[in-house]
Structures are given as structure tokens and as C-alpha cells.
Design a protein around this motif. Structure first.
Motif, PDB file in Angstrom:
ATOM      1  N   ALA A  67       0.700  -1.169   0.072  1.00 26.35           N
ATOM      2  CA  ALA A  67      -0.067  -0.021  -0.097  1.00 26.35           C
ATOM      3  C   ALA A  67       0.921   1.257   0.189  1.00 26.35           C
ATOM      4  O   ALA A  67       0.544   2.403  -0.530  1.00 26.35           O
ATOM      5  N   ALA A  68       2.086   1.194   0.724  1.00 26.50           N
ATOM      6  CA  ALA A  68       2.969   2.376   0.719  1.00 26.50           C
ATOM      7  C   ALA A  68       3.323   2.745  -0.684  1.00 26.50           C
ATOM      8  O   ALA A  68       3.395   3.758  -1.034  1.00 26.50           O
ATOM      9  N   ILE A  69       3.965   1.592  -1.380  1.00 27.83           N
ATOM     10  CA  ILE A  69       4.419   1.963  -2.939  1.00 27.83           C
ATOM     11  C   ILE A  69       3.338   2.304  -3.471  1.00 27.83           C
ATOM     12  O   ILE A  69       3.386   3.374  -4.629  1.00 27.83           O
ATOM     13  N   GLU A  70       1.988   2.257  -3.602  1.00 31.39           N
ATOM     14  CA  GLU A  70       0.904   2.418  -4.547  1.00 31.39           C
ATOM     15  C   GLU A  70       0.601   3.908  -3.876  1.00 31.39           C
ATOM     16  O   GLU A  70      -0.006   4.718  -4.932  1.00 31.39           O
ATOM     17  N   ALA A  71       0.722   4.189  -2.461  1.00 34.83           N
ATOM     18  CA  ALA A  71       0.506   5.846  -2.286  1.00 34.83           C
ATOM     19  C   ALA A  71       1.671   6.535  -2.871  1.00 34.83           C
ATOM     20  O   ALA A  71       1.175   7.650  -3.504  1.00 34.83           O
ATOM     21  N   ILE A  72       2.767   6.152  -3.066  1.00 41.08           N
ATOM     22  CA  ILE A  72       3.880   7.009  -3.478  1.00 41.08           C
ATOM     23  C   ILE A  72       3.492   7.033  -5.095  1.00 41.08           C
ATOM     24  O   ILE A  72       3.703   8.258  -5.676  1.00 41.08           O
ATOM     25  N   ALA A 112       0.159  14.679   0.809  1.00 40.64           N
ATOM     26  CA  ALA A 112      -0.431  13.892   1.851  1.00 40.64           C
ATOM     27  C   ALA A 112      -0.214  12.130   1.318  1.00 40.64           C
ATOM     28  O   ALA A 112      -0.078  11.625   2.391  1.00 40.64           O
ATOM     29  N   LEU A 113      -0.319  11.858   0.238  1.00 41.12           N
ATOM     30  CA  LEU A 113      -0.201  10.599  -0.215  1.00 41.12           C
ATOM     31  C   LEU A 113       1.319   9.981   0.280  1.00 41.12           C
ATOM     32  O   LEU A 113       1.701   9.170   0.478  1.00 41.12           O
ATOM     33  N   GLN A 114       2.294  11.033  -0.156  1.00 41.14           N
ATOM     34  CA  GLN A 114       3.622  10.743   0.214  1.00 41.14           C
ATOM     35  C   GLN A 114       3.797  10.454   1.760  1.00 41.14           C
ATOM     36  O   GLN A 114       4.560   9.328   2.005  1.00 41.14           O
ATOM     37  N   THR A 115       3.495  11.256   2.439  1.00 42.21           N
ATOM     38  CA  THR A 115       3.426  11.157   4.121  1.00 42.21           C
ATOM     39  C   THR A 115       2.786   9.877   4.456  1.00 42.21           C
ATOM     40  O   THR A 115       3.223   9.098   5.230  1.00 42.21           O
ATOM     41  N   LEU A 116       1.863   9.698   3.646  1.00 42.91           N
ATOM     42  CA  LEU A 116       0.945   8.324   4.300  1.00 42.91           C
ATOM     43  C   LEU A 116       1.836   7.257   4.026  1.00 42.91           C
ATOM     44  O   LEU A 116       1.774   6.244   4.571  1.00 42.91           O
ATOM     45  N   ALA A 117       2.531   7.118   3.055  1.00 42.38           N
ATOM     46  CA  ALA A 117       3.270   5.935   2.575  1.00 42.38           C
ATOM     47  C   ALA A 117       4.274   5.717   3.629  1.00 42.38           C
ATOM     48  O   ALA A 117       4.551   4.488   4.193  1.00 42.38           O
ATOM     49  N   LEU A 136      13.108  -0.181   5.242  1.00 42.97           N
ATOM     50  CA  LEU A 136      12.064   0.039   4.302  1.00 42.97           C
ATOM     51  C   LEU A 136      11.918   1.665   4.017  1.00 42.97           C
ATOM     52  O   LEU A 136      11.647   2.109   2.932  1.00 42.97           O
ATOM     53  N   VAL A 137      11.643   2.345   5.106  1.00 46.07           N
ATOM     54  CA  VAL A 137      11.380   3.806   5.011  1.00 46.07           C
ATOM     55  C   VAL A 137      12.588   4.508   4.045  1.00 46.07           C
ATOM     56  O   VAL A 137      12.409   5.335   3.355  1.00 46.07           O
ATOM     57  N   GLY A 138      13.862   4.149   4.947  1.00 42.20           N
ATOM     58  CA  GLY A 138      14.999   4.761   4.182  1.00 42.20           C
ATOM     59  C   GLY A 138      15.350   4.392   2.838  1.00 42.20           C
ATOM     60  O   GLY A 138      15.475   5.271   1.887  1.00 42.20           O
ATOM     61  N   SER A 144      12.460   7.228  -4.037  1.00 44.23           N
ATOM     62  CA  SER A 144      11.460   8.131  -4.671  1.00 44.23           C
ATOM     63  C   SER A 144      11.972   9.498  -4.425  1.00 44.23           C
ATOM     64  O   SER A 144      11.026  10.345  -5.003  1.00 44.23           O
ATOM     65  N   GLY A 145      13.151   9.778  -4.137  1.00 43.60           N
ATOM     66  CA  GLY A 145      13.613  11.259  -3.920  1.00 43.60           C
ATOM     67  C   GLY A 145      14.560  11.512  -4.860  1.00 43.60           C
ATOM     68  O   GLY A 145      14.582  11.078  -6.099  1.00 43.60           O
ATOM     69  N   ILE A 146      15.710  12.409  -4.473  1.00 40.97           N
ATOM     70  CA  ILE A 146      16.629  13.002  -5.324  1.00 40.97           C
ATOM     71  C   ILE A 146      17.526  12.057  -5.978  1.00 40.97           C
ATOM     72  O   ILE A 146      18.384  12.192  -6.893  1.00 40.97           O
TER      73      ILE A 146
END
Length: 289
Positions: A67-72, A112-117, A136-138, A144-146
Motif C-alpha cells: 500500500a505504501a508504494i501504491e500511495a507513492i 499527503a499521499l507521500q507522507t501516508l506511505a 524500508l522507510v530509508g 522516491s527522492g533525489i
């Protein structure tokens, strides 16, 4: 069989996303978030669930990361569709978020979807070991970032004003960031959840991600808006370099097939247990949406 597995995983992922948003404020931004995460193939989430299954991690545990990757992914689409980016008015056959609501709401939906993930990954329900959760978070932050998707988006924007078309090496690097980074994370997440070496699934996903983007470029040429649910032939209209413009249509199709073979070969250590992931690779270049 594969389509049934994909559908079942999609339903499980959507239920987790809707559960996560169930207690959110009754505001337009919340309604727009639910709209943004509804539907779609859930291919990235499916990769998480099937990758995790290889290491004995049950779907009801892996669904949080799925669900996290789908939110991202949904956040990236909402922002990518905005007028300051790709300026699209259609997504999955429906008006894009900024069209249905407004640009300010669309911007906040993506945020908001990014923080939800990251909240989903940080939840102890995702994994009992906090070290696994922070891994997983890191890793998703990097993907997803730079160091990943955002870098690819920036490279794409820069290419529009570069005064020349990108060459094959440059477009490959751009897409490895813009599209491939999240696909790699999706496949690797199962190994991370299982405390295993990510290398085999990383090799699989690197080839898969590139095949996915080539298939997208082919769909932009050959696709039907009624099937794809989004505008087609926009890359050619914008004069953008794509795998099709660089390799030719048949050359791009041949390269995509070779990449699928590479992806499937990387799964050899798992034997028949990875058949769903092999089916995913074949689906990626056969899809019509």
C-alpha cells in the motif's frame, strides 16, 4: 491465473489504503486522496506481495509495504499530471485530480499521499522489527527522492529545454530513475521484509523497470485512449526522445522482449515459486493500459 492473482492483490491493497484514510478529516483533499488511489493495476504493490511470498512473508503482512508504494505511485501521478509538469487531463479514464478539483488540492493530495506511505511503513503492523521498518522507510526515501524518481523527473524537465534530443544512454538513465527506481524498490521490498539478500530481485526489477518504460513508449504510439485511459501520442507531439524514437518501433519491441528474458533469468534461484513474477514480466510488455 495471473490476472486473478493481480486482481486479488489489488483488492487487498485498496482495502488497506482505504482503511488508512478512513479516519481522515471530511475535506476535499481527503476525498481527492481516495480518488487518486482508487483503481489501477497495482503492479508495484503486486511485486511487493509476490516478492515477499518468496521469503515466507504472508500477504497480510506485506500489504502494508504494498500500500505504501501504491500511495507513492499515486502521488507521483497526481503531481506529474499537473499543468506545471506533463499537463494531462485524463488518468485511468477519469479526469485528473487537478481537473476534478483544482491545482492547490492536487498539490496537497500528492504531499499527503507521500507522507501516508511512510506512515504505513513505520507502523509496527508492517513488521515487528523496527530495524526492518526503518530500512524500508530509508530505501523508499532514496527510491522516491533525489536519488531516484524525483531525479528522473528533474532530468525529464531539463531535457525539454536542452535544445537537443537525448541519446539512448541518457534516456535509459532518466527512465531508470523516473520509472525504474520505484519498480526496483517494489521488488526488493519482499526481500527486505524477509531479511534476505535483495540482489536477485534487484536484478529482476532493473530489467523489468526498463521493459515497463519501453512498453509505455510503445503504447504512446500504438495505444488506444479508450484502453489506456490517458492521452496517447503526446511524446511524439512534444518532440520528446523515447525508446521508440531512438530504436524504432520494432527495435523497441525487440529490446523489451530481451529485457523480459533477462528479468526471468534473474529469478532462476527461486524455481517455480517465482512464476508469478515471471508472468508479471511478460504482462508488462503485453498490456494495453
Amino acid at each position: 491465473m495471473f490476472q486473478s492473482q493481480l486482481k486479488d492483490a489489488a483488492a487487498l491493497i485498496e482495502a488497506r489504503l482505504m482503511e488508512a484514510l478512513a479516519g481522515a478529516a471530511d475535506q476535499p483533499v481527503t476525498h481527492a486522496m481516495r480518488y487518486a488511489v482508487a483503481g489501477g493495476k497495482r503492479l508495484r504493490g503486486f511485486l511487493v506481495i509476490e516478492g515477499a511470498a518468496l521469503y515466507g512473508v504472508a500477504a497480510d503482512r506485506a500489504v502494508h509495504a504494498a500500500a505504501a508504494i501504491e500511495a507513492i505511485h499515486a502521488y507521483s501521478l497526481v503531481h506529474d499530471d499537473m499543468p506545471c509538469m506533463d499537463d494531462d487531463d485524463l488518468r485511468r479514464g477519469q479526469p485528473t485530480v487537478h481537473v476534478k478539483w483544482d491545482e492547490g488540492t492536487a498539490l496537497l493530495v500528492g504531499d499527503a499521499l507521500q507522507t501516508l506511505a511512510f506512515g504505513l511503513l513505520a507502523d509496527p503492523a508492517c513488521h515487528p522489527d523496527p530495524a526492518v521498518r526503518i530500512d524500508l522507510v530509508g530505501s523508499l526515501a532514496r527510491a522516491s527522492g533525489i536519488d531516484g524518481m524525483v531525479l528522473g523527473q528533474a532530468q525529464d524537465i531539463a531535457a525539454e529545454t536542452a535544445g537537443r534530443a537525448l541519446n539512448l544512454a541518457e534516456i535509459t538513465e532518466l527512465q531508470a530513475n523516473k520509472t525504474g527506481a520505484l519498480i526496483r524498490w517494489s521488488a526488493e521490498a519482499g526481500a527486505r521484509l524477509g531479511g534476505a539478500d535483495i540482489a536477485p530481485l534487484s536484478s529482476y526489477a532493473t530489467a523489468l523497470g526498463l521493459a515497463f518504460q519501453i512498453a509505455d513508449d510503445i503504447l504512446d504510439v500504438e495505444g488506444d485512449v479508450e484502453k489506456t485511459g490517458k492521452r496517447v501520442q503526446k511524446d511524439a507531439d512534444a518532440g520528446k526522445a523515447t525508446f521508440v524514437s531512438l530504436l524504432g518501433l520494432e527495435g523497441a519491441k525487440a529490446r523489451a522482449r530481451d529485457l523480459v528474458d533477462e528479468a526471468c533469468a534473474a529469478l532462476a534461484p527461486f524455481g517455480a515459486r517465482a512464476d508469478a513474477l515471471r508472468d508479471t514480466a511478460r504482462f508488462v510488455i503485453a498490456r494495453e493500459t
